[in-house]
Design an enzyme around this catalytic site. Sequence first.
Site, PDB file in Angstrom:
ATOM      1  N   HIS A  17      40.064  27.438  21.691  1.00  0.00           N
ATOM      2  CA  HIS A  17      39.830  27.587  23.131  1.00  0.00           C
ATOM      3  C   HIS A  17      39.820  29.075  23.519  1.00  0.00           C
ATOM      4  O   HIS A  17      38.966  29.522  24.274  1.00  0.00           O
ATOM      5  CB  HIS A  17      40.953  26.925  23.941  1.00  0.00           C
ATOM      6  CG  HIS A  17      41.060  25.446  23.827  1.00  0.00           C
ATOM      7  ND1 HIS A  17      42.223  24.800  23.469  1.00  0.00           N
ATOM      8  CD2 HIS A  17      40.154  24.448  24.051  1.00  0.00           C
ATOM      9  CE1 HIS A  17      42.042  23.489  23.489  1.00  0.00           C
ATOM     10  NE2 HIS A  17      40.789  23.241  23.818  1.00  0.00           N
ATOM     11  N   LYS A  41      45.284   9.359  31.557  1.00  0.00           N
ATOM     12  CA  LYS A  41      45.669   9.883  30.245  1.00  0.00           C
ATOM     13  C   LYS A  41      46.795  10.889  30.453  1.00  0.00           C
ATOM     14  O   LYS A  41      46.591  11.921  31.102  1.00  0.00           O
ATOM     15  CB  LYS A  41      44.439  10.609  29.640  1.00  0.00           C
ATOM     16  CG  LYS A  41      44.236  10.360  28.168  1.00  0.00           C
ATOM     17  CD  LYS A  41      42.881  10.846  27.687  1.00  0.00           C
ATOM     18  CE  LYS A  41      42.742  12.331  27.647  1.00  0.00           C
ATOM     19  NZ  LYS A  41      41.445  12.811  27.149  1.00  0.00           N
ATOM     20  N   ARG A  89      31.823  22.230  18.963  1.00  0.00           N
ATOM     21  CA  ARG A  89      32.270  22.325  17.570  1.00  0.00           C
ATOM     22  C   ARG A  89      31.220  21.653  16.694  1.00  0.00           C
ATOM     23  O   ARG A  89      30.086  22.053  16.664  1.00  0.00           O
ATOM     24  CB  ARG A  89      33.649  21.665  17.421  1.00  0.00           C
ATOM     25  CG  ARG A  89      34.748  22.479  18.051  1.00  0.00           C
ATOM     26  CD  ARG A  89      36.000  21.689  18.255  1.00  0.00           C
ATOM     27  NE  ARG A  89      35.812  20.705  19.315  1.00  0.00           N
ATOM     28  CZ  ARG A  89      36.786  20.058  19.900  1.00  0.00           C
ATOM     29  NH1 ARG A  89      38.031  20.243  19.512  1.00  0.00           N
ATOM     30  NH2 ARG A  89      36.553  19.207  20.860  1.00  0.00           N
ATOM     31  N   SER A 127      43.185  20.294  19.664  1.00  0.00           N
ATOM     32  CA  SER A 127      44.599  20.219  20.049  1.00  0.00           C
ATOM     33  C   SER A 127      45.293  19.115  19.256  1.00  0.00           C
ATOM     34  O   SER A 127      46.466  19.244  18.885  1.00  0.00           O
ATOM     35  CB  SER A 127      44.712  19.941  21.546  1.00  0.00           C
ATOM     36  OG  SER A 127      44.113  20.983  22.275  1.00  0.00           O
TER      37      SER A 127
HETATM   38  P1  ADP Z   1      40.252  18.906  22.618  1.00  0.00           P
HETATM   39  O1  ADP Z   1      41.346  18.051  23.139  1.00  0.00           O
HETATM   40  O2  ADP Z   1      39.065  18.160  22.063  1.00  0.00           O
HETATM   41  O3  ADP Z   1      40.699  20.018  21.712  1.00  0.00           O
HETATM   42  P2  ADP Z   1      39.755  20.015  25.332  1.00  0.00           P
HETATM   43  O4  ADP Z   1      39.439  18.977  26.341  1.00  0.00           O
HETATM   44  O5  ADP Z   1      41.018  20.750  25.541  1.00  0.00           O
HETATM   45  O6  ADP Z   1      39.580  19.537  23.838  1.00  0.00           O
HETATM   46  O7  ADP Z   1      38.537  21.038  25.235  1.00  0.00           O
HETATM   47  C1  ADP Z   1      37.997  21.743  26.288  1.00  0.00           C
HETATM   48  C2  ADP Z   1      36.671  22.336  25.872  1.00  0.00           C
HETATM   49  O8  ADP Z   1      36.887  23.221  24.759  1.00  0.00           O
HETATM   50  C3  ADP Z   1      35.602  21.365  25.397  1.00  0.00           C
HETATM   51  O9  ADP Z   1      34.349  21.889  25.827  1.00  0.00           O
HETATM   52  C4  ADP Z   1      35.718  21.400  23.889  1.00  0.00           C
HETATM   53  O10 ADP Z   1      34.498  21.072  23.266  1.00  0.00           O
HETATM   54  C5  ADP Z   1      36.063  22.855  23.678  1.00  0.00           C
HETATM   55  N1  ADP Z   1      36.803  23.125  22.449  1.00  0.00           N
HETATM   56  C6  ADP Z   1      37.958  22.581  22.032  1.00  0.00           C
HETATM   57  N2  ADP Z   1      38.351  23.074  20.840  1.00  0.00           N
HETATM   58  C7  ADP Z   1      37.388  23.979  20.483  1.00  0.00           C
HETATM   59  C8  ADP Z   1      37.167  24.810  19.348  1.00  0.00           C
HETATM   60  N3  ADP Z   1      38.011  24.794  18.315  1.00  0.00           N
HETATM   61  N4  ADP Z   1      36.065  25.589  19.323  1.00  0.00           N
HETATM   62  C9  ADP Z   1      35.194  25.556  20.357  1.00  0.00           C
HETATM   63  N5  ADP Z   1      35.324  24.791  21.447  1.00  0.00           N
HETATM   64  C10 ADP Z   1      36.398  24.009  21.524  1.00  0.00           C
END
Ligand code: ADP
Length: 166
Positions: A17, A41, A89, A127
Amino acid sequence: MITAIYPGSFDPVTLGHLNIIKRAANAFDQVIVCVMVNSAKSGTFSPEERVDFLRRTIHLDNVEIDMHTGLLADYARKKGARVLVKGLRAVSDFEAEVQMAVVNSSLNPELDTMFFPSGQKYSYLSSTVVKELARYSANLTEVLPREIIEDVKMKMEIKRGECDGK
Ligand code: ADP
């Protein structure tokens, strides 16, 4: 002036992130990182903890941290933002993200979504993966911002204890 919103659950914020946040901060005048609260959630960390983790991790002048319950399209209108930032990703992110981009633009025609490809090192980082590593006390320096490693570890180890104790 272009304001972009980077929405997500950030449960918790990872280096994947953070990589997207830094790149978005270079590309836009202002970036709002918004913890989206989903009443269906509950998440591992409370929305307040997730905001606190983001605030402790990000020190960029043009980035602010916020949280929102409800529709992103309405939040963007309220903030005068025209861009949503999303990280992509693997191919698996693509379909759901494009679908959401279409929905958001139909709810708020001023709003467009821009995708950033994941940083090479982070393309399989989520995460969920980080929490699994923390649960078993793995080294987290490659996946989490150092400011929050101890707090994440503590919570996940307590959770593991609760499960093992049952
Ligand atoms: P997650 O729970 O899937 O890690 P979030 O809802 O917190 O994801 O993710 C927020 C945004 O950040 C989404 O657009 C997701 O695709 C993106 N994201 C999450 N992890 C990564 C990563 N490792 N690299 C690039 N983008 C990411």
